[in-house]
Design a protein around this motif. Sequence first.
Motif, short mmCIF file in Angstrom:
data_model
loop_
_atom_site.label_atom_id
_atom_site.label_comp_id
_atom_site.label_asym_id
_atom_site.label_seq_id
_atom_site.Cartn_x
_atom_site.Cartn_y
_atom_site.Cartn_z
N MET A 1 0.83 -1.19 0.00
CA MET A 1 0.00 0.00 0.00
C MET A 1 0.87 1.25 0.00
N LYS A 2 0.28 2.38 -0.29
CA LYS A 2 0.99 3.66 -0.30
C LYS A 2 0.87 4.33 1.06
N VAL A 3 2.02 4.71 1.61
CA VAL A 3 2.07 5.34 2.93
C VAL A 3 2.83 6.65 2.82
N ASN A 4 2.24 7.73 3.31
CA ASN A 4 2.90 9.03 3.37
C ASN A 4 3.28 9.35 4.81
N ILE A 5 4.44 9.98 4.99
CA ILE A 5 4.94 10.35 6.32
C ILE A 5 5.07 11.87 6.39
N ILE A 6 4.68 12.45 7.52
CA ILE A 6 5.05 13.84 7.80
C ILE A 6 5.91 13.84 9.06
N THR A 7 6.96 14.64 9.04
CA THR A 7 7.93 14.65 10.12
C THR A 7 8.56 16.04 10.20
N GLN A 8 9.63 16.16 10.98
CA GLN A 8 10.37 17.41 11.06
C GLN A 8 11.16 17.62 9.75
N PRO A 9 11.48 18.89 9.43
CA PRO A 9 12.21 19.16 8.19
C PRO A 9 13.51 18.36 8.10
N LEU A 10 13.78 17.82 6.93
CA LEU A 10 15.00 17.05 6.69
C LEU A 10 16.10 18.03 6.32
N PHE A 11 16.73 18.60 7.35
CA PHE A 11 17.69 19.68 7.13
C PHE A 11 19.07 19.22 7.56
N CYS A 12 19.63 19.75 8.62
CA CYS A 12 20.98 19.36 9.03
C CYS A 12 20.98 18.65 10.37
N ASN A 13 19.85 18.09 10.74
CA ASN A 13 19.73 17.33 11.99
C ASN A 13 19.98 15.85 11.68
N TYR A 14 21.13 15.35 12.12
CA TYR A 14 21.51 13.97 11.79
C TYR A 14 20.47 12.97 12.29
N GLY A 15 20.07 13.10 13.55
CA GLY A 15 19.08 12.19 14.08
C GLY A 15 17.75 12.31 13.37
N GLY A 16 17.34 13.54 13.06
CA GLY A 16 16.08 13.77 12.37
C GLY A 16 16.06 13.13 10.99
N GLY B 1 5.45 11.21 12.45
CA GLY B 1 6.51 10.76 13.35
C GLY B 1 7.82 10.58 12.58
N SER B 2 8.88 10.31 13.21
CA SER B 2 8.98 10.35 14.67
C SER B 2 9.47 11.75 15.06
N ASP B 3 10.41 11.85 15.95
CA ASP B 3 10.97 13.13 16.36
C ASP B 3 9.91 13.96 17.08
N GLN B 4 10.21 15.23 17.32
CA GLN B 4 9.35 16.08 18.15
C GLN B 4 8.22 16.71 17.33
N VAL B 5 7.46 15.87 16.66
CA VAL B 5 6.42 16.35 15.76
C VAL B 5 5.24 16.97 16.51
#
Length: 360
Positions: free
Chosen positions: A1-16, A122-126
């Motif tokens: 199935m198709k799954v979309n994710i929303i999370t914190q911006p994919l910027f310069c946060n290694y863990g993020g 998820g994940s992170d501080q969403v």
Amino acid sequence: MKVNIITQPLFCNYGGILQNYALQETLRRLGHEVLTVNVPVREITSYPDWKSYAHAVINLIKKIRNEYDYPFINPHTFSRKERELCFPQREFVDKHIAKKDRSVPFTPRLCDELQADAWIVGSDQVWRPWCSPNIVNYFFDFILNPEIIKVSYAASFGTDQWEISLDETPRVRELAKKFNAISVREKSGVNLCKEYLEVDAVHVLDPTMLLTARDYLSLTDEKDAPEGNYIATYILDTDRIKYKTVKQESRDKNLPIVKAGQMHRDRFDSVESWLSTLAHADRVITDSFHGTVFSIIFNRPVRILTNNTRGNSRLDSLISTLDIKPDDSGYYISTPAVKDRINALKSHSLGFLEDALQQI
């Protein structure tokens, strides 16, 4: 199935970046087609220019006081320059993460454009307001079709205190009750969901812990690893005490310090280099949640420094969940019992994901 994710911006946060990579990779292995809807960092209005300026000035003061030894960037160009230095992280994202950039606020038109059977937040501080502008988007206010599955995986409030405003709480409570399944990253999040959202939540592992050390090392190359023996550090919020702790540890152990995620004048370290630096260290010192997580994944002794700036609930929850203990010198070490605990929690967390998405 198709799954979309929303999370914190994919910027310069290694863990993020790596938590999103891990969640996508896990979902792919479960047989799903996955896409992350990424909010470009330039649109994060909750972090205004004056904060970037103030941050750079504070770093200059720390450098003068011998508490900060990263290259200093002129405050007038700090925000723009920091984005320019992050191109190694952007290269990792472009190579390994399926994404589409979309602006907030999200609207029902986004669902029509990026049609999916399920959406995951998820994940992170969403679910922390200052991290997620237009917080109602992170509770799927833009999804109107009741047949679309709505799931949170390891969503984090970032703290054990309720920070969503009194004005917004009734709305997010209403939206949370429409979720098909809710899981959170910290034990305290279970209580926050019950008290403020009036919903039951499951406590699961951060998605980075659903993959193995071998999975992450397969992304790296020998050239990414520092040479010789060393102590790796990953300090998000340096201060005089942390600075002195690291220097003293280097002297006591007679080992040089290698910074994971080093900021150079022309770039930040790549994600691959960050992983490799932690993986091959003799030991790690960090005040970061994901710095701690990857030290445990790579079975490195890790000394965890408190981080009052960002909150300690994430680290406290991780330590207590894994029941990991420090040795006499203050380093936490993954024993066979800890590894067994991780495997059990991994099975539980994967089971939550599979059950949540089988509702379609």
